[in-house]
Motif scaffolding. Structure first.
Motif, PDB file in Angstrom:
ATOM      1  N   LEU A  43       0.831  -1.211   0.000  1.00  0.00           N
ATOM      2  CA  LEU A  43       0.000   0.000   0.000  1.00  0.00           C
ATOM      3  C   LEU A  43       0.859   1.251   0.000  1.00  0.00           C
ATOM      4  N   PHE A  44       1.905   1.265   0.825  1.00  0.00           N
ATOM      5  CA  PHE A  44       2.795   2.425   0.860  1.00  0.00           C
ATOM      6  C   PHE A  44       3.427   2.665  -0.505  1.00  0.00           C
ATOM      7  N   VAL A  45       3.849   1.594  -1.176  1.00  0.00           N
ATOM      8  CA  VAL A  45       4.436   1.732  -2.512  1.00  0.00           C
ATOM      9  C   VAL A  45       3.400   2.324  -3.472  1.00  0.00           C
ATOM     10  N   ALA A  46       2.176   1.774  -3.434  1.00  0.00           N
ATOM     11  CA  ALA A  46       1.122   2.263  -4.334  1.00  0.00           C
ATOM     12  C   ALA A  46       0.773   3.722  -4.047  1.00  0.00           C
ATOM     13  N   LEU A  47       0.670   4.072  -2.772  1.00  0.00           N
ATOM     14  CA  LEU A  47       0.308   5.446  -2.420  1.00  0.00           C
ATOM     15  C   LEU A  47       1.432   6.426  -2.757  1.00  0.00           C
ATOM     16  N   GLN A  48       2.666   5.969  -2.651  1.00  0.00           N
ATOM     17  CA  GLN A  48       3.785   6.827  -3.049  1.00  0.00           C
ATOM     18  C   GLN A  48       3.774   7.040  -4.564  1.00  0.00           C
ATOM     19  N   LYS A  49       3.504   5.984  -5.331  1.00  0.00           N
ATOM     20  CA  LYS A  49       3.389   6.112  -6.792  1.00  0.00           C
ATOM     21  C   LYS A  49       2.248   7.062  -7.138  1.00  0.00           C
ATOM     22  N   TYR A  50       1.142   6.936  -6.409  1.00  0.00           N
ATOM     23  CA  TYR A  50       0.000   7.829  -6.625  1.00  0.00           C
ATOM     24  C   TYR A  50       0.444   9.285  -6.425  1.00  0.00           C
ATOM     25  N   LYS A  51       1.147   9.536  -5.319  1.00  0.00           N
ATOM     26  CA  LYS A  51       1.580  10.908  -5.031  1.00  0.00           C
ATOM     27  C   LYS A  51       2.517  11.420  -6.119  1.00  0.00           C
ATOM     28  N   GLU A  52       3.407  10.561  -6.596  1.00  0.00           N
ATOM     29  CA  GLU A  52       4.332  10.970  -7.661  1.00  0.00           C
ATOM     30  C   GLU A  52       3.584  11.296  -8.953  1.00  0.00           C
ATOM     31  N   GLN A  53       2.541  10.536  -9.262  1.00  0.00           N
ATOM     32  CA  GLN A  53       1.809  10.735 -10.518  1.00  0.00           C
ATOM     33  C   GLN A  53       0.787  11.863 -10.427  1.00  0.00           C
ATOM     34  N   VAL A  54       0.099  11.962  -9.293  1.00  0.00           N
ATOM     35  CA  VAL A  54      -1.001  12.929  -9.161  1.00  0.00           C
ATOM     36  C   VAL A  54      -0.545  14.226  -8.502  1.00  0.00           C
ATOM     37  N   GLY A  55       0.479  14.146  -7.659  1.00  0.00           N
ATOM     38  CA  GLY A  55       0.980  15.354  -7.009  1.00  0.00           C
ATOM     39  C   GLY A  55       0.669  15.457  -5.536  1.00  0.00           C
TER      40      GLY A  55
END
Length: 136
Positions: A43-55
């Motif tokens: 989940l942390f990996v996915a949420l970090q990717k989300y933050k990188e992509q969405v801001g």
């Protein structure tokens, strides 16, 4: 004397059964805790990717987080979770005991909370508190 030996034998068998039940329960909790740790890492990996992509991290509670990861976000980015993190019928990410996870976001990090085996969120003053709290 024979009756005493039989009684001791019966007590030994009963004590062994009780001990085995406790050991079995401990093994199950440990296995579920290991699953929870893996799921939260993913989940942390996915949420970090989300933050990188969405801001930014997703806004809202559990259901909104799931929807955001599934592409319902400003940039329509779909983030794949790295494991089979269970999702209940209300579209919420749940812990291995079936309780929805709680998410807390700040500008710099994430905190995820599981209610644990007793399936209720306890505060730190409760003796039986078994919640799991993880942050990145």
């Amino acid at each position: 004397m024979k009756r005493i030996m039989i009684a001791i034998g019966i007590l030994t068998v009963v004590a062994g059964i009780i001990w085995m039940g406790g050991a079995w329960n401990t093994m199950r909790v440990n296995a579920r805790t290991a699953d929870l740790s893996k799921n939260i890492k993913d989940l942390f990996v996915a949420l970090q990717k989300y933050k990188e992509q969405v801001g930014s991290y997703p806004l809202g509670g559990n259901t909104e987080v799931v929807k955001s990861l599934q592409g319902n976000n400003p940039k329509k980015v779909f983030i794949i979770l790295g494991s089979n993190i269970p999702i209940n019928d209300k579209n919420e990410l749940v812990d291995p005991w079936g309780t929805p996870l709680r998410f807390y976001f700040s500008d710099t990090g994430i905190l995820v909370r599981s209610a644990g085996p007793n399936r209720r969120f306890d505060d730190s003053t409760v003796m039986e508190a078994d919640d799991y709290i993880r942050s990145n």
